[in-house]
Structure formats: C-alpha cells, structure tokens
Design a protein around this motif. Structure first.
Motif, PDB file in Angstrom:
ATOM      1  N   ILE A   1      42.306   4.507 -25.566  1.00 22.72           N
ATOM      2  CA  ILE A   1      41.800   4.337 -24.157  1.00 22.72           C
ATOM      3  C   ILE A   1      40.674   5.247 -23.950  1.00 22.72           C
ATOM      4  N   LEU A   2      40.322   6.275 -24.520  1.00 19.79           N
ATOM      5  CA  LEU A   2      39.011   7.268 -24.144  1.00 19.79           C
ATOM      6  C   LEU A   2      38.256   6.657 -24.799  1.00 19.79           C
ATOM      7  N   LEU A   3      38.408   6.062 -26.142  1.00 21.23           N
ATOM      8  CA  LEU A   3      37.375   5.525 -26.744  1.00 21.23           C
ATOM      9  C   LEU A   3      36.459   4.042 -25.922  1.00 21.23           C
ATOM     10  N   LEU A   4      37.689   3.338 -25.589  1.00 20.90           N
ATOM     11  CA  LEU A   4      37.385   2.148 -24.728  1.00 20.90           C
ATOM     12  C   LEU A   4      36.453   2.022 -23.557  1.00 20.90           C
ATOM     13  N   PHE A   5      37.133   3.250 -22.742  1.00 23.32           N
ATOM     14  CA  PHE A   5      36.531   3.553 -21.383  1.00 23.32           C
ATOM     15  C   PHE A   5      35.197   4.261 -21.389  1.00 23.32           C
ATOM     16  N   ALA A   6      35.154   5.148 -22.402  1.00 24.48           N
ATOM     17  CA  ALA A   6      33.622   6.091 -22.575  1.00 24.48           C
ATOM     18  C   ALA A   6      32.777   5.089 -23.213  1.00 24.48           C
ATOM     19  N   GLY A   7      33.004   4.265 -24.274  1.00 19.13           N
ATOM     20  CA  GLY A   7      32.336   3.320 -24.808  1.00 19.13           C
ATOM     21  C   GLY A   7      31.835   2.215 -23.740  1.00 19.13           C
ATOM     22  N   GLY A   8      32.861   1.692 -22.830  1.00 20.71           N
ATOM     23  CA  GLY A   8      32.274   0.655 -21.667  1.00 20.71           C
ATOM     24  C   GLY A   8      31.496   1.283 -20.880  1.00 20.71           C
ATOM     25  N   THR A   9      31.418   2.712 -20.541  1.00 16.62           N
ATOM     26  CA  THR A   9      30.464   3.263 -19.717  1.00 16.62           C
ATOM     27  C   THR A   9      29.162   3.205 -20.253  1.00 16.62           C
ATOM     28  N   ILE A  10      28.789   3.313 -21.626  1.00 18.12           N
ATOM     29  CA  ILE A  10      27.520   3.166 -21.938  1.00 18.12           C
ATOM     30  C   ILE A  10      27.130   1.467 -21.827  1.00 18.12           C
ATOM     31  N   PHE A  11      28.180   0.560 -21.889  1.00 22.48           N
ATOM     32  CA  PHE A  11      27.676  -0.766 -21.861  1.00 22.48           C
ATOM     33  C   PHE A  11      27.084  -1.168 -20.874  1.00 22.48           C
ATOM     34  N   PHE A  12      27.922  -0.490 -19.666  1.00 21.43           N
ATOM     35  CA  PHE A  12      27.435  -0.763 -18.199  1.00 21.43           C
ATOM     36  C   PHE A  12      26.283  -0.017 -17.887  1.00 21.43           C
ATOM     37  N   VAL A  13      25.946   1.194 -18.330  1.00 22.60           N
ATOM     38  CA  VAL A  13      24.634   1.863 -18.140  1.00 22.60           C
ATOM     39  C   VAL A  13      23.579   1.539 -18.630  1.00 22.60           C
ATOM     40  N   ALA A  14      23.652   0.573 -19.880  1.00 22.29           N
ATOM     41  CA  ALA A  14      22.618   0.262 -20.752  1.00 22.29           C
ATOM     42  C   ALA A  14      21.989  -1.248 -19.763  1.00 22.29           C
ATOM     43  N   GLY A  15      22.664  -1.685 -18.876  1.00 25.98           N
ATOM     44  CA  GLY A  15      22.346  -2.825 -18.222  1.00 25.98           C
ATOM     45  C   GLY A  15      22.695  -4.171 -18.206  1.00 25.98           C
ATOM     46  N   ILE A  16      24.251  -4.221 -18.934  1.00 23.26           N
ATOM     47  CA  ILE A  16      24.870  -5.290 -18.987  1.00 23.26           C
ATOM     48  C   ILE A  16      25.210  -6.026 -17.564  1.00 23.26           C
ATOM     49  N   ARG A  17      25.118  -7.106 -17.183  1.00 21.14           N
ATOM     50  CA  ARG A  17      25.126  -7.897 -15.994  1.00 21.14           C
ATOM     51  C   ARG A  17      26.793  -7.391 -15.552  1.00 21.14           C
ATOM     52  N   LEU A  18      26.955  -7.449 -14.272  1.00 18.72           N
ATOM     53  CA  LEU A  18      28.303  -7.197 -13.668  1.00 18.72           C
ATOM     54  C   LEU A  18      29.247  -8.274 -14.076  1.00 18.72           C
ATOM     55  N   TRP A  19      28.822  -9.218 -14.195  1.00 20.33           N
ATOM     56  CA  TRP A  19      29.821 -10.487 -14.407  1.00 20.33           C
ATOM     57  C   TRP A  19      30.316 -10.458 -15.869  1.00 20.33           C
ATOM     58  N   LYS A  20      29.440 -10.149 -16.782  1.00 23.87           N
ATOM     59  CA  LYS A  20      30.073  -9.682 -18.140  1.00 23.87           C
ATOM     60  C   LYS A  20      31.058  -8.619 -17.988  1.00 23.87           C
ATOM     61  N   VAL A  21      30.844  -7.740 -17.202  1.00 26.92           N
ATOM     62  CA  VAL A  21      31.766  -6.344 -17.211  1.00 26.92           C
ATOM     63  C   VAL A  21      32.978  -6.944 -16.777  1.00 26.92           C
ATOM     64  N   MET A  22      32.930  -7.774 -15.575  1.00 19.88           N
ATOM     65  CA  MET A  22      34.201  -8.210 -15.072  1.00 19.88           C
ATOM     66  C   MET A  22      34.707  -9.237 -15.881  1.00 19.88           C
ATOM     67  N   LEU A  23      34.192 -10.155 -16.781  1.00 13.56           N
ATOM     68  CA  LEU A  23      34.809 -10.928 -17.745  1.00 13.56           C
ATOM     69  C   LEU A  23      35.465 -10.248 -18.866  1.00 13.56           C
ATOM     70  N   ILE A  24      34.862  -9.032 -19.116  1.00 10.75           N
ATOM     71  CA  ILE A  24      35.516  -8.383 -20.060  1.00 10.75           C
ATOM     72  C   ILE A  24      36.796  -7.701 -19.564  1.00 10.75           C
ATOM     73  N   CYS A  25      36.703  -7.216 -18.319  1.00  9.01           N
ATOM     74  CA  CYS A  25      37.963  -6.615 -17.770  1.00  9.01           C
ATOM     75  C   CYS A  25      39.234  -7.614 -17.603  1.00  9.01           C
ATOM     76  N   VAL A  26      38.727  -8.986 -17.071  1.00  6.65           N
ATOM     77  CA  VAL A  26      39.563  -9.922 -16.999  1.00  6.65           C
ATOM     78  C   VAL A  26      40.362 -10.536 -18.453  1.00  6.65           C
ATOM     79  N   ALA A  27      39.421 -10.343 -19.503  1.00 12.59           N
ATOM     80  CA  ALA A  27      40.086 -10.755 -20.695  1.00 12.59           C
ATOM     81  C   ALA A  27      40.887  -9.668 -21.211  1.00 12.59           C
ATOM     82  N   SER A  28      40.663  -8.337 -20.812  1.00  7.05           N
ATOM     83  CA  SER A  28      41.481  -7.249 -21.309  1.00  7.05           C
ATOM     84  C   SER A  28      42.748  -7.268 -20.798  1.00  7.05           C
TER      85      SER A  28
END
Length: 375
Positions: free
Chosen positions: A166-193
């Motif tokens: 869980i720590l790996l996924l959430f901490a890694g996901g933070t870098i994805f978000f901060v890097a500039g991935i669009r919010l809808w893609k983050v939401m899509l990943i959350c829904v898929a998860s």
C-alpha cells in the motif's frame, strides 16, 4: 571536468541541525519505550536500536552531502538492485513470523521491501524529470512508470506484506500526480483500482481477509483475530491524558499487548505517557513532514521536487497508517512507526529518506538538466 557548486565542508555546514535534533528526540522516545517494554532492560531491543540509530545518522549525513546529481544518475541502478533483491527473497528469503521478507547476509538480515520504497521514488523521480510535460500527459508514456510501481508492489504482496504494498502504491502515485498527470487520469486509475477490489479479494491470504473482518467488527473474535487490536485500544484508553507513568503500563508489562515493540508500540507509549505524550510525538512528526514539503516546494529541479514530495508523503503514510491502525481507524497492516518501532531496515529506510531530503535542500538552488548535468 564537471565542477560541483559546493565543497563537502560547505555541505556539512548546511545539514539542518534542527531536523537532526527532531530525529534524536523521536528516536529517544523510541529508546525509552523499548526500555520500558523490556521490563527496564536495554536488552534485547534498546541497545540494538541505539546502535542502528547512530549508524543511521552516519548514513543520513553521508547521503545529505553527496551531490543530488549523483543520486539522479544512480537512481535506476539502485532501483534495479532493490528489485533483484525482492526477486531473491522469493528464492532464498528467510521466513520469520509467517512471512518471507528477509535476506540473510550472515552479518545482518535485510528487508528489500523497505529499501524498494526509497529506490522506487528515486527511479520515478528520474523518469519524470527526463520527460517533458507534453509527454507526461500522453498515456503511452505512463506504462513504464506504472510497471515500475506495480511489479514491486505485487512481489511485496506475495511475501505477504500488504502494508508495504500500500505504501509503495500511494507514495508512487504521489509522484505521478505531482509530475503533472491530468486529474481525470488519476480519477480513472482510482476507479479502476476500486473496481479491482473484488478481484483482489480472491488473491488475498486468509489472515488478510480476517484482518478486514476484524477491523469491521473486532468483537466477533475477542480472543482470536480481534485480540491484538482490542488490547491496543485498552492500552490507549487506560493511559488517559497524562498516562500511567514510565514502566507502569499494565497491558504491555503483563504481556497482554502483542507486538508491543513493533506494530503496536504507539499503544505502549500512550499507555505510559497518555494523550499528552502522543500529542508531543505527533507534533515532532508534523515538524518533519512540514520540513519535507518545504524542501519540495523550494527545489528548483524537478527531480528534487518530485523526490522530496514522494519521500515526505511516504513518511506521512508511515505515521498515519501506524497510528490509525492502533486507533482502529484502518485495518491492521503491519506498518512500523518511524524511528520508534523496533527494526533495523525500517530505521535505515527512514534515515535514508531524510538524508535525501537534506541533499535536496542543500542543492535546492541548483538546476539539473535531463542528463543529470547542472544548468
């Protein structure tokens, strides 16, 4: 020949003494609790923990004074080494407490799942540092970093260690978000998860399913699966505001509280030092977290900014999940309390992370090119 902007002596002078002091205070709280939990004895936990902390301080300072460009250029290598060690655990890992998580190096045991937390963030930081914002927003460029995150998470889950995954996924996901991935893609990943939870349930071990049932209703098996968390709650409640006093915790000293030196050490601490003691410890952690995010915001290099955000979020998750599981806010997933819980590799991981934060702070005004060169 590349000239570095600071000498080693100048870098040593820039190591943040206040943060070192906070680390010493937090670790000292851990020493006191471990000493008390052992019945007023430095053996078997306190002495080893002190030695590990001193060794960790040396590692921290060494990491802090090494140029940030060096860490960028070595990020992939360190990640690959950690990943190979995770695969090695599958083949020749040492089994302890029902889990296969350690590699025996004869001199000491090492837990690769702890090291991969740091090296994954370093590798993701470099990957996104070397890409343009336009590329980051293209879905095909996210496949590689997604695999870099998912593969070690799956390996860790097989050990089994759901908390670290869980720590790996959430901490890694933070870098994805901060890097500039669009919010809808983050939401899509959350829904898929979330939609994958029913599928994930079939791959979970029986004891992991039992932990979720226990979280929902600890009273269903008071002397079995629910025993640990109920005893932790009793310890927390019995401490009151000021606590029962040093070496006066009944739950820990009468051995009602399991894992009193590791996962449930916060309950041991609060039973003796109360809500006030818990608030002091939480304040010290908040100071570290604020420092980490300030370092991230002050960094002029994208690698430093991304890595600092990931490391600070990892520290936050450590603290939040450990305290929350003791207070029955989340299921018990076996996440240690940083610098307080007994454990060598976990201690080293935290000190390495703080060392990297200090390295980023020292080099905050240095612009780093895509190839790791200074601009």
């Amino acid at each position: 020949m590349i000239r570095f902007p600071f000498s080693s002596f100048q870098k040593l002078r820039q190591v943040n003494g206040w943060i070192i002091g906070i680390l010493v205070l937090i670790a000292s709280i851990g020493f006191v609790v471990l000493y008390s939990a052992a019945g007023g004895n430095f053996f078997p936990w306190t002495e080893k923990q002190m030695i590990r902390f001193l060794a960790g301080l040396v590692v921290l300072i060494a990491i802090a004074v090494i140029d940030l460009r060096v860490w960028l250029t070595q990020s992939y290598i360190l990640y690959i080494v950690s990943l190979v060690m995770l695969f090695a655990v599958e083949i020749a890992g040492r089994i302890g407490m029902g889990a296969q998580r350690w590699i025996d190096l004869y001199v000491f045991n090492i837990q690769p799942s702890e090291l991969i937390k740091i090296t994954l963030l370093m590798a993701l930081g470099r990957y996104f540092h070397e890409m343009t914002l336009e590329d980051i927003r293209k879905l095909r460029y996210l496949i590689v970093p997604a695999l870099m995150t998912i593969v070690p998470a799956l390996l860790v889950m097989r050990q089994p260690d759901l908390g670290t995954a869980i720590l790996l996924l959430f901490a890694g996901g933070t870098i994805f978000f901060v890097a500039g991935i669009r919010l809808w893609k983050v939401m899509l990943i959350c829904v898929a998860s979330l939609s994958a939870i029913p599928l994930l349930w079939h791959f979970m071990y029986d004891y992991q399913k039992e932990r979720i049932f226990t979280f929902l209703d600890p009273e269903r098996d008071r002397l079995g699966a629910g025993y640990n968390i109920l005893q932790a709650n009793i310890a927390l409640g019995s401490g009151g505001f000021l606590g029962k006093g040093f070496r006066s915790g009944s739950q820990s000293h009468l051995n009602f509280l399991p894992e009193k030196q590791t996962d449930f050490i916060f309950a041991t601490y609060c039973e003796e030092f109360g809500v006030l003691g818990g608030a002091v410890l939480l304040f010290l952690y908040i100071c570290l977290i604020i420092y980490g995010y300030r370092v991230a915001l002050a960094s002029r290099s994208s690698y430093g900014r991304l890595l600092a955000m990931g490391l600070t979020t990892l520290l936050f998750l450590y603290v939040f999940i450990n305290m929350a599981m003791v207070m029955r806010l989340v299921p018990v997933v076996g996440v240690p309390l940083p610098l307080v819980s007994y454990g060598g590799t976990a201690m080293l991981t935290v000190m390495m992370g703080i060392g990297l934060l200090m390295s980023i702070a020292i080099h905050r005004d240095v612009r780093i090119g895509r190839a790791g060169t200074f601009l």
